[in-house]
Design an enzyme around this catalytic site. Structure first.
Site, short mmCIF file in Angstrom:
data_model
loop_
_atom_site.label_atom_id
_atom_site.label_comp_id
_atom_site.label_asym_id
_atom_site.label_seq_id
_atom_site.Cartn_x
_atom_site.Cartn_y
_atom_site.Cartn_z
N HIS A 89 -16.41 6.02 27.81
CA HIS A 89 -16.97 7.21 27.17
C HIS A 89 -18.50 7.21 27.29
O HIS A 89 -19.19 6.66 26.42
CB HIS A 89 -16.56 7.24 25.70
CG HIS A 89 -15.08 7.27 25.49
ND1 HIS A 89 -14.29 6.15 25.60
CD2 HIS A 89 -14.24 8.29 25.21
CE1 HIS A 89 -13.02 6.47 25.37
NE2 HIS A 89 -12.95 7.76 25.13
N ASP A 101 -18.37 14.38 15.22
CA ASP A 101 -17.58 15.48 14.68
C ASP A 101 -16.16 15.03 14.36
O ASP A 101 -15.58 15.45 13.36
CB ASP A 101 -17.53 16.63 15.70
CG ASP A 101 -18.85 17.35 15.84
OD1 ASP A 101 -19.30 17.94 14.85
OD2 ASP A 101 -19.42 17.32 16.94
N HIS A 148 -17.51 13.43 27.76
CA HIS A 148 -17.01 12.60 26.65
C HIS A 148 -16.33 11.31 27.09
O HIS A 148 -16.75 10.22 26.72
CB HIS A 148 -16.05 13.41 25.78
CG HIS A 148 -15.28 12.57 24.81
ND1 HIS A 148 -15.83 12.13 23.64
CD2 HIS A 148 -14.02 12.05 24.86
CE1 HIS A 148 -14.95 11.38 22.99
NE2 HIS A 148 -13.85 11.31 23.70
N SER A 162 0.16 2.58 -13.73
CA SER A 162 1.48 2.42 -13.12
C SER A 162 1.53 1.19 -12.21
O SER A 162 2.53 0.48 -12.18
CB SER A 162 1.83 3.66 -12.29
OG SER A 162 1.87 4.81 -13.10
N GLU A 205 -5.75 7.01 -1.01
CA GLU A 205 -5.11 5.78 -0.56
C GLU A 205 -5.71 5.26 0.74
O GLU A 205 -5.93 4.05 0.91
CB GLU A 205 -3.60 6.01 -0.37
CG GLU A 205 -2.86 6.40 -1.64
CD GLU A 205 -2.95 7.88 -1.96
OE1 GLU A 205 -3.50 8.65 -1.13
OE2 GLU A 205 -2.48 8.28 -3.03
N HIS A 264 6.52 0.21 -7.41
CA HIS A 264 7.55 1.25 -7.31
C HIS A 264 8.19 1.17 -5.92
O HIS A 264 8.18 2.10 -5.14
CB HIS A 264 6.96 2.63 -7.59
CG HIS A 264 6.44 2.78 -9.00
ND1 HIS A 264 5.46 1.97 -9.51
CD2 HIS A 264 6.79 3.61 -10.01
CE1 HIS A 264 5.22 2.31 -10.78
NE2 HIS A 264 6.02 3.29 -11.10
N HIS A 319 9.15 9.87 -3.56
CA HIS A 319 8.44 8.72 -4.12
C HIS A 319 9.18 7.41 -3.89
O HIS A 319 8.65 6.35 -4.20
CB HIS A 319 8.19 8.93 -5.61
CG HIS A 319 7.08 9.89 -5.90
ND1 HIS A 319 7.06 11.17 -5.38
CD2 HIS A 319 5.95 9.77 -6.64
CE1 HIS A 319 5.97 11.79 -5.79
NE2 HIS A 319 5.28 10.97 -6.56
#
Lengths: 648, 648
Positions: free
Chosen positions: B14, B143, B249, B373, B392, B442, B454
């Site tokens: 690149h 970008d 690029h 939790s 996350e 969980h 979930h």
């Protein structure tokens, strides 16, 4: 109160959001939303998405009260086995639930996809004097949705595209699970959305009906941009002790607080008991039937003037492929087989897309800023190819939204390794059973110099673990065509096509077009094999060469090409046993994680693959470096051969 | 020109970004960056992150020219097997590369983690008159990075936290792979970052050295906020034909255009030939040695005044655990074994964290808005527990940044199903071999009513596929303690702890504390087993009950608890064969995808698991509904028993 009581009865759930957004929902659903509870599939309906899906009881209450087929008994059974009122809204299970939500932020992207589908279909099917596609997409979002990265991807793109029929309602209650959001979420959200080019209606009192009606009316004024309505609300609104606190979010209020809330709201009815005057005031069936009848009259007029367009529109919404598709696909695949051209499967995929796009006007392509690498465009694609930008997760969830809207079969491309970024979007498409097609190119160390960050190793196996996702890894142009055909014909779930960057030889065989459609088949055999080599994609050529080497040593090996394990597993036992005969040792070859192949080769077989990360080097060097060569396969296969093994 | 020539020699790479950002890099690296090429590990150095990692040759050029141990021969071997100049920068392979980048957006979050680590360590170790932790984190972004959702998550949090020593340089060249970004990325990026609470320095000419110096000086002025420097640049700057085009690029310019570029830039040196005066002007070794010496003098003064703090600081940066840790951990684990308390493993994890936090001041907790939790906090956690918000992916990548910075062992919690959102961040921690700990609670259908969105099904298996990630799924409080200890003691890679929401019984056994640390061990046995039941986590109790049922039928079954397949696989063959004896049929039990368990049970064994999505219902109902019960296990195990099988 329905939400409060249902959470109490279930002993689990989320009362805070329904209580906080109830006033907004009342304004939207009773006075603005165009829908017909008697026909949740009416094409002209507005779409409603609950991106903060933990507030499911709000939606179930709205559906019940406005007259959908969701009786009070279902609300009593909230979160119980077999009910139509699961913990988070599930599309396909509950009438009126437009998409499955709960994993935060994705509902926003689904809504963007629905609004985009509306615009694309309107441009395709509307005619002067006939606006048969003309509806809104409304979406409720919470702080959690807006913190998730996918909200940025989806809303930035929606702003660029100027999707003016999309309206988001931001439940700005200042609370998330951990408490007051100011400690971890201090965005100036209106300013953020203005930076995306949205119209922002600020500072609406989310508990003031008059203010809400005004804001919604404002949001419906055309302006060429999507609209964010920022509603200041109180989580758990109505609960004297818990309103405005994180405790209202995700647990029952408790009997005492429920009673206090009843008193505070002046609600005297018993749980699940709905006063007739309330029921009457909410019943939307009459208004809905009238709205649909009006739309139907318009559609009938359209059908009279444009009968072919109208028939095509209905076909597209049914999801049926056009008459004659099967015959045309047969001919195309036969021609691909005849040509037997060596090429990269990404290139073969591009050719397949070109053919399919001619047969299927519903096919809508796109790529996450890798169009020239994933080869998702085709000559003349024009408005049927989207530039999603570098937004893999939003691309997946937007495609889900388009598939949910109906009328389009979306596909989108990125590098296989970046399926990681989009993974939960693929999962939701599989859970909902949507016809969405993922084009994942650069499918292994064969991509070469870009190195371990770009070389998928565990991704193919990891995608195969997602229930209801068909994962294709074709070995040549013919298998690529077969995979593409299977993906567009599959109505019950998504497909992922794993494609090579590098050129691959064409394999041969008279019945391959038919055989490959069964997911796994005998590619080369001389009868009575003493070994079976199973391979996929770019490693099929290695297995074929290994077979030649083994033949030179007097060992007859069969090569099984296994482009799609999931489709193969759905074949009858006769087919499966004929391809993989009992008692013949097996060796699998795939340049990726080996573990899952034990489902085919067992402990006594072997797998030539890669259980470590790759490296940056030309592809050929890497195959040699990692020992994924015909010589290595032949040697390891030889050791499996009964004549070589010690007795067990 | 180094980048242009290296890409040309490699025939891939690149050139566009290095050419476009060279002027910015020149200003930053020659006149502002504080670093010592002779000692890439100097704690006082500024951190530099190339989030747009495809521009790797820019970084290699900078490292070479300023005097790092990266000879020109390595640059000649750009992207070749075994070189230290891979396609994307790889931490640990190349001196001076602070983090592995390429997957877009994550470098930003790494940088946020580094800046956060700097602040936390400064608060902990600096003393009046002694600022031993006091450096900047600089990050280049394109970008693509800014389109990715993780850029939103990380920058929103960085703004909330006011990380003022973080400076991002935005390569605003208006081009991404698909072309001019205006069609898919029309954000007002300065306004977006102002919405996050950043200082934005707008409209800097990225090719004007004077303007850049001024902007950088401005960015270093304290203001309590992170800074975004928006640099208008031209991709492929210097190439007469390709500058400002997407063609610059990701591919070599070609010999003719390279020559034209040489001419246009007035660069007369041959490829990989560096004029001495240029080399001298770039050499940063003298300045770097002086800077480190100055810091070292300050540190020596600090050590004289605060000897214990200084020793602790050095220990923390080395990544050694404190003296006496092993003995304390032994005693703690023995106590957990003695108590034998039944509890949810997420609760056991919280207790483990409480103990470890007392022993390890470097332990830094956090959660993605699920603190109550996932139970990642502990009494008195205070400033050692972070609220990441619902982010996350950023949490994972920020933790990577903190681990890379050194001095901290970060852990973070979310629900296991949302490991999907963070997956590529986990992958990069595994690729870099970072000590990062993921608390995923969980961990299956046992979470109950929240339903299939979930309930993880494929996640445990899918995480096990990531090379170099240790995946623990403990069955009780003792195994949880053992897992936590292993995770903090592991220096070569990340660990994921998969924990139950629901309560689990304590298992018994005198040597379990030692055995569990080997990843898999015999939990219950009467000698001479006819069957082996392998189970993990919440399903161990089911296997134990099945064993009792089988005993009632006269079948002696062994139960093997397998909390960590990866650690088990690293044991010697004696241990592995003793636990899983050859020739005894095996059945695995885990409430998730079954396929990978064939690596243990083979084709002749069986797996009781779940290869479909879950449902919303109380946990007990779900286990019965899906047939994951002791009765079902006993029945299917019985069929494997040799006395039952037909002869083969």
């Amino acid at each position: 109160m329905l939400a409060v009581d249902a959470v109490e009865a279930a002993k689990s759930g989320h009362p805070g959001m329904p209580m906080g957004m109830a006033d907004i929902a009342e304004a939207l659903w009773r006075r603005h939303l165009r829908h017909n509870p008697a026909n949740p599939d009416w094409p002209g309906r507005d779409r409603f998405v609950l991106s903060n899906g933990h507030g499911s009881m709000l939606l179930y209450g709205l559906l019940h009260l406005t007259g959908y087929d969701l009786p009070m008994d279902e609300l009593r059974r909230f979160r119980q086995l077999g009910s139509r009122t699961p913990g988070h809204p599930e599309h396909g299970l509950t009438p009126g639930v437009e998409t499955t939500t709960g994993p935060l932020g994705q509902g926003i992207a689904n809504a963007v996809g629905m609004a985009l589908a509306e615009r694309l279909l309107g441009a395709e099917f509307n005619r002067p004097g006939h606006r048969i596609v003309d509806h809104r997409t409304f979406c409720f979002v919470g702080d959690g949705c807006l913190m998730e990265g996918i909200s940025h991807e989806a809303c930035s793109l929606a702003g660029t595209l100027g999707l003016e029929k999309l309206v988001l309602f931001y439940d700005d209650n200042g609370i998330s699970i951990d408490g007051a959001v100011s400690g971890w979420f201090a965005d100036d959200t209106p300013r953020r959305f203005e930076a995306y080019g949205w119209r922002v209606i600020r500072g609406v009192d989310g508990h003031d009906t008059h203010a809400l009606d005004g804001a919604i009316a404002g949001a419906l004024e055309p302006c060429g941009r999507p609209t964010l309505v920022c509603c200041r609300t109180e989580i758990g609104h109505g609960s004297p002790a818990m309103a405005g606190t994180p405790e209202a979010h995700g647990a029952p209020l408790g009997a005492a607080e429920v009673a206090a809330t009843r008193a505070a709201l002046g609600w005297t009815a018993a749980p699940f008991d709905m006063p007739p005057e309330v029921r009457a005031a909410w019943d939307a069936r009459g208004r809905g039937a009238a709205a649909e009848a009006e739309w139907q009259a318009g559609f009938d007029a359209y059908a009279a003037t444009h009968p072919q367009l109208a028939a095509e529109f209905l076909r597209r919404l049914r999801g049926d492929l056009p008459d004659g598709f099967a015959a045309a696909a047969d001919a195309w695949i036969a021609a691909v087989a005849d040509r037997a051209e060596p090429m990269a499967t990404r290139k073969a995929s591009q050719q397949a897309i070109g053919v399919l796009a001619g047969l299927l006007p519903e096919l809508l392509g796109g790529s996450a800023d890798l169009t020239g690498s994933t080869l998702t465009d085709w000559p003349g694609s024009g408005g049927r190819h989207l530039h999603y930008g570098v937004r893999e997760f939003a691309m997946a969830a937007i495609m889900n939204g388009m598939a949910l809207h109906g009328g389009l079969i979306p596909f989108g491309g990125t590098f296989l390794v970046f399926s990681d970024y989009a993974r939960n979007g693929l999962r939701l498409s599989a859970l909902m059973g949507l016809r969405v097609i993922h084009v994942f190119t650069h499918d292994g160390i064969g991509l070469g110099e870009d190195g371990p960050t770009h070389q998928p190793v565990e991704q193919a196996a990891s995608l195969r673990l997602i229930p209801n996702l068909d994962v294709w890894r074709p070995c040549d142009a013919l298998e690529t065509a077969v995979a593409w055909r299977a993906a567009v014909e599959r109505t019950g779930g998504p497909s992922a096509l794993l494609l090579s960057r590098q050129g691959l030889p064409a394999q041969s065989g008279a019945t391959r077009a038919r055989d490959a459609a069964r997911g796994g088949y005998v590619l080369a055999d001389d009868g009575d094999p003493r070994l079976v080599l199973i391979a996929t994609g770019s490693e099929v050529q290695i297995a074929m060469e290994a077979r030649r080497l083994l033949a030179g040593r007097g060992i007859a090996a069969r090569v099984v090409s296994m482009p799609c394990c999931e489709v193969f597993a759905r074949q009858d036992a006769d087919w499966r046993c004929a391809v993989l005969p009992d008692g013949v040792p097996r060796l699998a070859v795939e340049a990726g994680a080996t573990g899952l192949w034990r489902t085919y080769v067992g402990l006594e077989g072997d797998v030539v693959g890669l259980d470590r990360f790759g490296e940056s080097a030309p592809a050929g060097d890497l195959y040699r470096h990692f020992g994924i060569t015909a010589e290595a396969v032949a040697e390891r296969a030889r050791r499996l051969h009964p004549a070589h093994s010690s007795p067990t």
